[in-house]
Design a protein around this motif. Sequence first.
Motif, PDB file in Angstrom:
ATOM      1  N   VAL A 134       0.820  -1.212   0.000  1.00 45.25           N
ATOM      2  CA  VAL A 134       0.000   0.000   0.000  1.00 45.25           C
ATOM      3  C   VAL A 134       0.855   1.263   0.000  1.00 45.25           C
ATOM      4  O   VAL A 134       0.407   2.316  -0.442  1.00 45.25           O
ATOM      5  N   LEU A 135       2.064   1.179   0.515  1.00 40.47           N
ATOM      6  CA  LEU A 135       3.056   2.255   0.475  1.00 40.47           C
ATOM      7  C   LEU A 135       4.400   1.611   0.195  1.00 40.47           C
ATOM      8  O   LEU A 135       4.521   0.379   0.185  1.00 40.47           O
ATOM      9  N   ASN A 136       5.404   2.413  -0.019  1.00 37.17           N
ATOM     10  CA  ASN A 136       6.719   1.862  -0.275  1.00 37.17           C
ATOM     11  C   ASN A 136       7.188   1.008   0.901  1.00 37.17           C
ATOM     12  O   ASN A 136       7.369   1.509   2.018  1.00 37.17           O
ATOM     13  N   ASN A 137       7.310  -0.311   0.668  1.00 40.96           N
ATOM     14  CA  ASN A 137       7.742  -1.298   1.661  1.00 40.96           C
ATOM     15  C   ASN A 137       6.751  -1.508   2.801  1.00 40.96           C
ATOM     16  O   ASN A 137       7.090  -2.146   3.807  1.00 40.96           O
ATOM     17  N   VAL A 138       5.520  -1.019   2.680  1.00 43.58           N
ATOM     18  CA  VAL A 138       4.473  -1.246   3.678  1.00 43.58           C
ATOM     19  C   VAL A 138       3.382  -2.118   3.054  1.00 43.58           C
ATOM     20  O   VAL A 138       2.902  -1.823   1.954  1.00 43.58           O
ATOM     21  N   TYR A 139       2.979  -3.173   3.775  1.00 37.11           N
ATOM     22  CA  TYR A 139       2.063  -4.175   3.222  1.00 37.11           C
ATOM     23  C   TYR A 139       0.903  -4.446   4.172  1.00 37.11           C
ATOM     24  O   TYR A 139       1.077  -4.450   5.398  1.00 37.11           O
ATOM     25  N   LEU A 140      -0.268  -4.693   3.585  1.00 34.84           N
ATOM     26  CA  LEU A 140      -1.403  -5.236   4.307  1.00 34.84           C
ATOM     27  C   LEU A 140      -1.536  -6.705   3.923  1.00 34.84           C
ATOM     28  O   LEU A 140      -1.425  -7.053   2.746  1.00 34.84           O
ATOM     29  N   ILE A 158      -0.423  -5.791   9.351  1.00 33.44           N
ATOM     30  CA  ILE A 158       0.373  -4.815   8.626  1.00 33.44           C
ATOM     31  C   ILE A 158       1.841  -5.142   8.864  1.00 33.44           C
ATOM     32  O   ILE A 158       2.221  -5.581   9.958  1.00 33.44           O
ATOM     33  N   SER A 159       2.667  -4.951   7.835  1.00 37.21           N
ATOM     34  CA  SER A 159       4.075  -5.284   7.952  1.00 37.21           C
ATOM     35  C   SER A 159       4.920  -4.298   7.159  1.00 37.21           C
ATOM     36  O   SER A 159       4.415  -3.573   6.284  1.00 37.21           O
ATOM     37  N   TYR A 160       6.206  -4.301   7.467  1.00 35.66           N
ATOM     38  CA  TYR A 160       7.163  -3.421   6.785  1.00 35.66           C
ATOM     39  C   TYR A 160       8.360  -4.259   6.346  1.00 35.66           C
ATOM     40  O   TYR A 160       8.877  -5.069   7.128  1.00 35.66           O
ATOM     41  N   ARG A 161       8.775  -4.076   5.113  1.00 33.31           N
ATOM     42  CA  ARG A 161       9.943  -4.772   4.598  1.00 33.31           C
ATOM     43  C   ARG A 161      11.168  -3.897   4.740  1.00 33.31           C
ATOM     44  O   ARG A 161      11.192  -2.741   4.286  1.00 33.31           O
ATOM     45  N   ILE A 162      12.222  -4.463   5.345  1.00 31.51           N
ATOM     46  CA  ILE A 162      13.514  -3.786   5.412  1.00 31.51           C
ATOM     47  C   ILE A 162      14.297  -4.170   4.168  1.00 31.51           C
ATOM     48  O   ILE A 162      14.770  -5.321   4.059  1.00 31.51           O
ATOM     49  N   PRO A 163      14.424  -3.279   3.205  1.00 31.29           N
ATOM     50  CA  PRO A 163      15.117  -3.657   1.955  1.00 31.29           C
ATOM     51  C   PRO A 163      16.614  -3.838   2.195  1.00 31.29           C
ATOM     52  O   PRO A 163      17.273  -2.959   2.749  1.00 31.29           O
TER      53      PRO A 163
END
Length: 233
Positions: free
Chosen positions: A175-181, A224-229
């Motif tokens: 839904v946003l850069n590196n943010v996921y539902l 909700i989660s966030y990816r650390i690239p």
Amino acid sequence: MLRYATSLLFVMVACLASAQQTTQEPVANDTIVYPTTYGLRAGIDLASLVRTAIDDEYTGFQVMADYRLTKDWYVAGELGTETLDRETNQIDFETTGSYIKAGADYNFYGNWLDLDNMIYVGFRAGASSFSQTLNRFDFYEEVGSFPAPSRFPNEEFTGLTAFWAEIQAGVKVQVLNNVYLSLNVQLKRLVAEDQPDNFDNLYIPGFGRTYDTGEIGVGYFYGISYRIPIYKK
């Protein structure tokens, strides 16, 4: 809640399909390579937090994480705690403990351009360590004119464990850069469990209730989660 989660899952899949159909390809004779992001994605389960807020008998918290191994394969897992303090006309018991689930997910969704969404199927091996406290139970009487007699053992059974296998199906939408539902539904099969003396496990943290489903369990997750690239290739 499981029916609602399943319906929402279908809606999210339909939205992903619609988005892919409307995405335009690059100009015909041009070749554009979009790098794929690899990294650790971590998040929390909003479903357990919502249930904790609205259900006086339940307290739970779960975190999830996955790491991309290849373009479509991810190693994944969940870690959480649950407490269920349930009182009915027939029984009063409390279950509390923690659990861990580990496995892998496979993404079936063919992203176009620089999209990074998932429609996936995964498998997990689950393990739980917990305790059961039996406060009260009533003897069952099929026919009788008087109320069933009650017993109040107030007995705690500690050091219990359970193991199960689990299949998941779900979606993850950026839904946003590196943010996921995320949303998934789960089907579980109990493999082994420690049972208290003269008392069956009625609820297993991470697996769910067993008193009317036996060795088969179901569940759901939305969070909700966030990816650390870490790198791209």
